[in-house]
Design an enzyme around this catalytic site. Structure first.
Site, PDB file in Angstrom:
ATOM      1  N   TYR A  20      11.984  27.582  12.426  1.00 15.92           N
ATOM      2  CA  TYR A  20      12.418  27.107  11.117  1.00 15.92           C
ATOM      3  C   TYR A  20      13.236  28.208  10.463  1.00 15.92           C
ATOM      4  CZ  TYR A  20      12.213  26.173   6.098  1.00 15.92           C
ATOM      5  OH  TYR A  20      12.548  25.972   4.790  1.00 15.92           O
ATOM      6  N   GLU A  36      18.144  24.147   4.981  1.00 16.16           N
ATOM      7  CA  GLU A  36      16.974  24.241   5.850  1.00 16.16           C
ATOM      8  C   GLU A  36      17.326  23.755   7.236  1.00 16.16           C
ATOM      9  OE1 GLU A  36      12.597  23.485   3.920  1.00 16.16           O
ATOM     10  OE2 GLU A  36      13.856  21.769   4.287  1.00 16.16           O
TER      11      GLU A  36
END
Ligand code: GDP
Ligand code: MN
Length: 377
Positions: A101, A189
């Protein structure tokens, strides 16, 4: 504004990020063609403005073009996570060796753009943060600064598992940080940022840019225009801000602060706003007429409150606009007007002779809200 996944990936490609080739399809036949053109396995992803599609069945791995056709047929036109799937992204499927991530977030305290990284993805980042905060790396970056790759390598190295290409990850993060800064992103993101046989790849992204920065992002103007509803577009042409909400009372105020106070007072009295239109300065007859017509339009609106603190704006013009609008608006719905400012007496006198309009001669918004509550019952 949230930039849709496909368009966000196009923007990120300009930063040298490794993103699988993809094609948007609106019907199953196009998905078949796209998969055949890309060659090899593809993922078919529902293009909706929501996360969590994988778990909800909106991301499907398709080994053959026929599988892609079937996946598209199963997704298109169907509801998913509160949206109807109108298009799918057919994208080369990269085998995933590790999911990570990467987030780039504005830090409102420091005014910098921070990096948040988890080397162990495949889980919801919020869940991971809850379970094991130490699994999430957070780097504060000074406002306006670019991060040198060596600093990232030193930061990542102690946490990196054996075999992870820390150099590639550092360079990817530099690019993401640069993209977020250039685009005035509030949030960028990447989940997953995946280790694949084709290198470190951006397989999904969420990009939200600050609308206040749009004047310096001319390439985003068409996307912004496309993201607006028809009413929002008209409001923009009028030079006012318009926010659709889900209640049944239409609201006009002159200023956002007065607007928020009005919404709060409505709520406290058990009413809720259908929308909120902020005139800003420069109130004119034509503006008020169009504004009132616009806010009364949505189905289910039961009444309106117009709360103007006019200052030097000529409130008689505002009153004329309200009267003109009410000539066209289907009747029976009360409009409570509280106007303060230049020419207020003339405005009150004109409005008090207009059917359906209830004038509050005073400064208290509470009185206007109370009046409206009585009228709509
Ligand atoms: P989200 O669930 O809405 O965040 O959608 P994602 O695009 O992140 O897809 C969900 C999951 O599908 C990812 O976490 C991956 O596990 C998987 N996925 C997405 N793209 C690919 C791909 O190219 N190859 C493989 N093998 N899996 C993928
Ligand atoms: Mn994702």
């Amino acid at each position: 504004m949230i930039i849709p996944e496909y368009e966000a990936k196009m923007l990120l490609r300009g930063y040298g990020l490794n993103i699988p080739q993809g094609v948007v399809a609106h019907e199953p036949g196009q998905a078949f063609q796209a998969a055949a053109g890309l060659g090899g396995p593809v993922v078919v992803k529902a293009l909706i403005p929501a996360g969590g599609r994988g778990k909800a069945g909106g991301v499907r791995l398709c080994p053959t073009p026929e599988d892609a056709r079937q996946a598209a047929a199963a997704l298109l036109g169907q509801p998913l996570l509160g949206h109807t799937v109108e298009k799918v992204l057919v994208e080369q499927a990269f085998p995933i060796q590790r999911e990570m991530y990467a987030g780039v977030v504005t830090n409102t305290a420091s005014a910098g753009i921070d990096l948040v990284v988890s080397l162990n993805g495949g889980v919801e980042i919020e869940q991971l943060a809850h379970q094991d905060g130490s699994a999430i790396l957070h780097m504060e970056v000074e406002p306006g600064a670019q991060i040198p790759a060596y600093r990232l390598r030193a930061w990542l190295a102690p946490a990196a598992p054996a075999g992870l290409d820390v150099d590639a990850l550092a360079h990817t993060l530099v690019s993401l940080h640069q993209a977020a800064a250039d685009l005035d992103a509030m949030l960028l993101e990447i989940n997953p940022l995946a280790v694949t046989p084709h290198g470190l790849a951006v397989l999904d992204c969420k990009l939200e840019v600050d609308d206040n920065g749009l004047m310096r992002q001319p390439e985003l103007a068409p996307l912004y225009a496309a993201s607006l509803s028809e009413r929002e577009r008209r409001a923009r042409a009028l030079g006012v801000s318009y926010v659709p909400l889900d209640g049944d009372i239409a609201v006009i105020t002159s200023g956002a602060g007065l607007g928020m106070a009005t919404l709060d007072l409505l709520k406290r009295r058990g009413l809720s706003a259908a929308n909120f239109l902020d005139t800003g300065g420069g109130i004119s007859e034509g503006m008020l007429k169009s504004a009132l017509e616009l806010i009364m339009e949505p189905p289910g609106v039961r009444g309106a409150i117009i709360n103007l603190y006019g200052g030097i704006n000529r409130m008689l013009e505002a009153a004329k606009g309200i009267v003109a609008a009410l000539e066209h608006i289907p009747g029976g719905r009360p409009v409570v007007v509280k106007i303060i400012g230049n020419q207020q007496e003339e405005a009150w006198a004109m409005l008090e002779q207009t059917g359906g309009v209830h004038v509050i001669r005073g400064v208290q918004t509470e009185a206007a809200v109370e009046k409206l509550a009585e009228l709509v019952g």
